[in-house]
Design a protein around this motif. Sequence first.
Motif, mmCIF file in Angstrom:
data_model
loop_
_atom_site.group_PDB
_atom_site.id
_atom_site.type_symbol
_atom_site.label_atom_id
_atom_site.label_comp_id
_atom_site.label_asym_id
_atom_site.label_seq_id
_atom_site.Cartn_x
_atom_site.Cartn_y
_atom_site.Cartn_z
ATOM 1 N N LYS A 1 0.805 -1.222 0.000
ATOM 2 C CA LYS A 1 0.000 0.000 0.000
ATOM 3 C C LYS A 1 0.839 1.272 0.000
ATOM 4 O O LYS A 1 0.416 2.297 -0.535
ATOM 5 C CB LYS A 1 -0.922 -0.002 1.218
ATOM 6 C CG LYS A 1 -1.923 1.150 1.243
ATOM 7 C CD LYS A 1 -2.875 1.012 2.436
ATOM 8 C CE LYS A 1 -3.887 2.168 2.453
ATOM 9 N NZ LYS A 1 -4.817 2.070 3.613
ATOM 10 N N SER B 1 -1.322 6.207 9.272
ATOM 11 C CA SER B 1 -2.476 6.646 10.058
ATOM 12 C C SER B 1 -3.153 7.881 9.462
ATOM 13 O O SER B 1 -4.335 8.121 9.685
ATOM 14 C CB SER B 1 -2.049 6.939 11.496
ATOM 15 O OG SER B 1 -1.091 7.983 11.547
ATOM 16 N N SER B 2 -2.412 8.662 8.675
ATOM 17 C CA SER B 2 -2.972 9.888 8.107
ATOM 18 C C SER B 2 -3.929 9.618 6.952
ATOM 19 O O SER B 2 -4.801 10.421 6.658
ATOM 20 C CB SER B 2 -1.842 10.793 7.609
ATOM 21 O OG SER B 2 -1.257 10.279 6.424
ATOM 22 N N ASP B 3 -3.741 8.497 6.276
ATOM 23 C CA ASP B 3 -4.527 8.134 5.090
ATOM 24 C C ASP B 3 -4.380 9.166 3.977
ATOM 25 O O ASP B 3 -5.250 9.299 3.121
ATOM 26 C CB ASP B 3 -6.003 7.942 5.445
ATOM 27 C CG ASP B 3 -6.746 7.120 4.376
ATOM 28 O OD1 ASP B 3 -6.133 6.193 3.827
ATOM 29 O OD2 ASP B 3 -7.911 7.427 4.082
ATOM 30 N N LYS B 4 -3.271 9.889 3.963
ATOM 31 C CA LYS B 4 -3.029 10.857 2.897
ATOM 32 C C LYS B 4 -2.550 10.148 1.629
ATOM 33 O O LYS B 4 -1.990 9.047 1.688
ATOM 34 C CB LYS B 4 -1.991 11.894 3.328
ATOM 35 C CG LYS B 4 -2.476 12.839 4.437
ATOM 36 C CD LYS B 4 -1.426 13.875 4.764
ATOM 37 C CE LYS B 4 -1.882 14.819 5.869
ATOM 38 N NZ LYS B 4 -3.047 15.623 5.473
ATOM 39 N N SER B 5 -2.748 10.814 0.499
ATOM 40 C CA SER B 5 -2.293 10.259 -0.768
ATOM 41 C C SER B 5 -0.789 10.414 -0.943
ATOM 42 O O SER B 5 -0.128 9.549 -1.546
ATOM 43 C CB SER B 5 -2.992 10.951 -1.941
ATOM 44 O OG SER B 5 -4.386 10.800 -1.869
ATOM 45 N N ASN C 1 0.809 6.818 -1.350
ATOM 46 C CA ASN C 1 -0.222 5.804 -1.142
ATOM 47 C C ASN C 1 -0.516 5.179 -2.508
ATOM 48 O O ASN C 1 -1.063 5.828 -3.396
ATOM 49 C CB ASN C 1 -1.472 6.455 -0.550
ATOM 50 C CG ASN C 1 -2.564 5.454 -0.249
ATOM 51 O OD1 ASN C 1 -3.045 4.754 -1.139
ATOM 52 N ND2 ASN C 1 -2.973 5.388 1.020
ATOM 53 N N LYS D 1 -4.166 5.084 -3.956
ATOM 54 C CA LYS D 1 -4.628 6.424 -4.335
ATOM 55 C C LYS D 1 -3.866 6.944 -5.552
ATOM 56 O O LYS D 1 -4.436 7.687 -6.363
ATOM 57 C CB LYS D 1 -4.492 7.374 -3.148
ATOM 58 C CG LYS D 1 -5.455 7.027 -2.008
ATOM 59 C CD LYS D 1 -5.470 8.093 -0.935
ATOM 60 C CE LYS D 1 -6.517 7.779 0.132
ATOM 61 N NZ LYS D 1 -6.655 8.843 1.136
#
Length: 409
Positions: free
Chosen positions: A137, A161-165, A225, A228
């Motif tokens: 990922k 943890s941020s789930d940023k692209s 990511n 994304k």
Amino acid sequence: PWELFEKKMEQKGSSQAAIGAFKHNYEQLVAGVTGLLPESDIESVTELPYLESLKSSSSPDNLQELLSQTVAHKDLIEEEDVELLQNASTKVDAATLKPAEYPENPDMEWCPPGHGDIYPSLLGSGMLDRLLKKGLKFLFVSNSDNLGATLDLDLLAYFASSDKSFVMEVAERTASDKKGGHLAKRKSDGRLVLRESAQCPDGDKAAFEDISKHKFFNTNNLWVNLPKLKAALDAAGGVLPLPLIKNKKTVNPRDSGSTPVFQLETAMGAAIECFDDSGAVVVPRSRFAPVKTCADLLVLRSDAYKITQASTVELSDVAAPAVKLDDGHYKSVEGVGGLVDKMDALVKTVPSLWQATSLTVKGPVRFEAGVVIKGDVTLINSTNEPLPVRSRILVSTTIDLAEESKSKA
């Protein structure tokens, strides 16, 4: 003449992703896009998280799973995706905007497309899909010559943890960085952008170099990511709309009289503007230790850096000394081998630099064993013959080696 470029790249076996990326760049060139980013279109970036503040706050529940993925591929010889081959772009004839021709050496009709090519290379080679199929990922990317760019678990935890692209590692600019690119925020859409010196209008140079206003520069340590990235590529027809870097060259770089051409390039860090949720993290200067010049290599080999138990390099002190070597003797090198050869001519034994603030060398010198540099030191040799810097401790001083040699003769 686009069809001429398309045909040429197809004949070379370029992927559709590579052709699409080049077409995007070529269309910007033909449209007269300057790539300039005036001060009036941006605002300063002032508030960013610092790596030190993240160490205790970013520990996702699946960190152990992330670590298992990180170390899963131990045998690189058997790893399918151990390397990624960069695409080649055609040089553009500056006068006709057609593919450049150089029958004497057709290989010179091609050029590297800049490290922004990583995105079409990942897509066109199939590597991106293979990595996703394996369940990977997150991608960490850095310049290969940046020895400070190691895998940092706190940054991995934060990114996960941020789930940023996309997250860029930036460092605080100093006076020595004022001519380099900086991070900014575009007023029109609020997105983070990179502004390089070539993108700055002449009238904005003072603001560009104001390190109190534009505080952060790109280390080119990037976190991506992958799902994304794939979604963004699919949504854009396989091409990330990176800003064009137009380099003016000659088709034969060693012959200034050969046909003028444009080399169309992009930068991988510029992808920060391609995502709504991009971010940046301020990291210590120790994560930016590029080795591009003899001066860089001299500092790296010295005691200004130390090797950790994890076989990574880190600064012995809070900052590396600023070393300036004479360009006439130590600048021109051909590849890594040439860099090492130049270094071997410069030093018999690397001087101690961990207590140095700066070292300036004018003319050819050769360091012998036992030399210690402290504070700001300048060494001058006005002759063309290398003169030795003999064993001694030099503290904030300027030494004329030619005069010194005469007095001892």
